[in-house]
Design an enzyme around this catalytic site. Structure first.
Site, PDB file in Angstrom:
ATOM      1  CD  GLU A  96      -2.670  -1.010   2.662  1.00  0.00           C
ATOM      2  OE1 GLU A  96      -2.712   0.074   3.259  1.00  0.00           O
ATOM      3  OE2 GLU A  96      -3.256  -2.026   3.052  1.00  0.00           O
TER       4      GLU A  96
ATOM      5  CB  CYS B 250       2.113  -2.818  16.708  1.00  0.00           C
ATOM      6  SG  CYS B 250       3.868  -2.403  16.844  1.00  0.00           S
TER       7      CYS B 250
ATOM      8  CB  CYS C  68      -0.984   1.351   7.928  1.00  0.00           C
ATOM      9  SG  CYS C  68       0.388   0.457   7.223  1.00  0.00           S
TER      10      CYS C  68
ATOM     11  CB  CYS D 248       4.902  -5.369   9.720  1.00  0.00           C
ATOM     12  SG  CYS D 248       5.877  -4.643  11.071  1.00  0.00           S
TER      13      CYS D 248
ATOM     14  CB  CYS E 232       2.030   7.298   3.934  1.00  0.00           C
ATOM     15  SG  CYS E 232       2.306   6.127   5.287  1.00  0.00           S
TER      16      CYS E 232
ATOM     17  CB  CYS F 267      -0.404  -2.095  13.218  1.00  0.00           C
ATOM     18  SG  CYS F 267       0.161  -1.803  11.536  1.00  0.00           S
TER      19      CYS F 267
END
Length: 350
Positions: A90, A114, A331, A110, A103, A117
């Site tokens: 993205e 977290c 995100c 990832c 961004c 997220c």
């Protein structure tokens, strides 16, 4: 094949010499790339013999725009981009009065975990190369026919988990022969990989460093961010102090406000004490609600109350302006939705 976007101008000039060509041919090719020409045959001042050499040795790893979402006010555009190996990333373009900010993603997925997220669900699939990160900007500029003036590395991925490629990208995007975006117009966000913060300080760049803090105690931070199991808040803040000492640059602390988790007045007071005396700014972020986390954004009243406590204690704090809420621009969310949709159609993407 090598992605030609991964090479700097000097590296391409060196390749030319090693392959019996003049150095200036490297400058010509780089010039075409930054004119958004991604086909060697369309580079008009390049000899046919050299075009063949280039085609036999290099590829253009330019992502394909597979979906594009424009907010109602037309100030935010979110792109879903497909890489040459069918991985999906993205990128977002946001139009402000002072210029266009993008961004960017630095990884496919990832592994930081977290809780708030969506990008981290499913883990990290691979790093992006420096040229792939750069290509996100080139694709968006070409699509909207507008220049980018500011960059934030806050998309999918942890930039310091892909440190070498991110640093090469920063140097390349800052180069005068390329996009020539000043380092002061670039922000790198990290969840707090302490050794890399030290390394980044020693680079002595003018890039803005943003730290995802999100809590005032180790116990609470571990519930939100697994990285806290490796590095304590004190270790993280010590690295931040070192960064400030070496660079004399202000750090931004990002603090996502989650209802009933980290949004109390007492926690605002604790944060004020933690950051007292530091050259810093706090960016308060109303958390984007991700269904798997169960987190709910703090109320407007609690957000403003939190901000006032920081301000009254001498800590500069602002609430992040939300853009693109109507296009699900948080995100990772659009990528996950798209991947699931394609799998239902038996189309392989990741």
């Amino acid at each position: 094949m090598i992605n030609i976007l991964d090479l700097t101008k000097e590296e391409l000039k060196q390749w030319m010499v090693e392959n019996g060509e003049s150095k200036f041919r490297g400058e010509q090719v780089i010039g075409w790339i930054y004119k958004k020409v991604f086909n060697f045959d369309d580079m008009k001042n390049i000899p046919s013999s050299l075009k063949e050499k280039l085609k036999n040795n290099f590829s253009f790893s330019i992502p394909e725009i597979v979906e594009k979402y424009v907010s109602k006010d037309e100030r935010t555009i979110k792109y879903l981009l497909k890489l040459r190996d069918n991985y999906i990333i993205e990128a977002v373009l946001m139009k402000y009065d002072y210029g266009n900010t993008v961004c960017l993603s630095t990884q496919v997925g990832c592994r930081m975990g977290c809780k708030f997220c969506a990008s981290t669900i499913g883990g990290r699939l691979r790093n992006l190369s420096n040229g792939e990160i750069l290509s996100e900007i080139l694709v968006m500029e070409k699509d909207c026919n507008e220049r980018v003036s500011n960059i934030v590395l806050m998309g999918t991925g942890e930039p310091f988990d892909n440190y070498d490629n991110v640093m090469k990208f920063i140097k390349e995007v800052n180069a005068e022969y390329g996009l020539n975006i000043g380092q002061r117009h670039i922000t790198v966000s990290t969840c707090g990989i302490v050794p890399k913060i030290i390394d980044f300080a020693n680079e002595k760049t003018q890039v803005t460093l943003a730290i995802s803090l999100h809590s005032t105690t180790d116990e609470n931070r571990k519930k939100i961010m697994p990285i806290a199991n490796k590095y304590s808040i004190e270790e993280l803040l010590e690295a931040c102090r070192y960064y400030i000492k070496v660079t004399n640059r202000r750090i931004t602390f990002e603090y996502s406000l989650v209802k009933g988790v980290n949004d109390s007045i007492e926690q605002a007071k604790e944060l004020s004490l933690l950051l007292k005396g530091m050259l810093c700014h706090v960016n308060l972020i109303p958390v984007n609600e991700v269904k798997e986390s169960g987190f709910v954004r703090a109320t407007e009243k609690d957000i403003e109350g939190f901000r006032k406590v920081l301000e009254n204690n001498g800590i500069e704090a602002t609430v992040r302006k939300e853009m693109g809420g109507d296009i699900n621009a948080a995100c990772g969310q659009l990528r996950r939705d798209y991947v699931e949709k394609m799998r239902d159609k038996d189309v392989w993407v990741r």
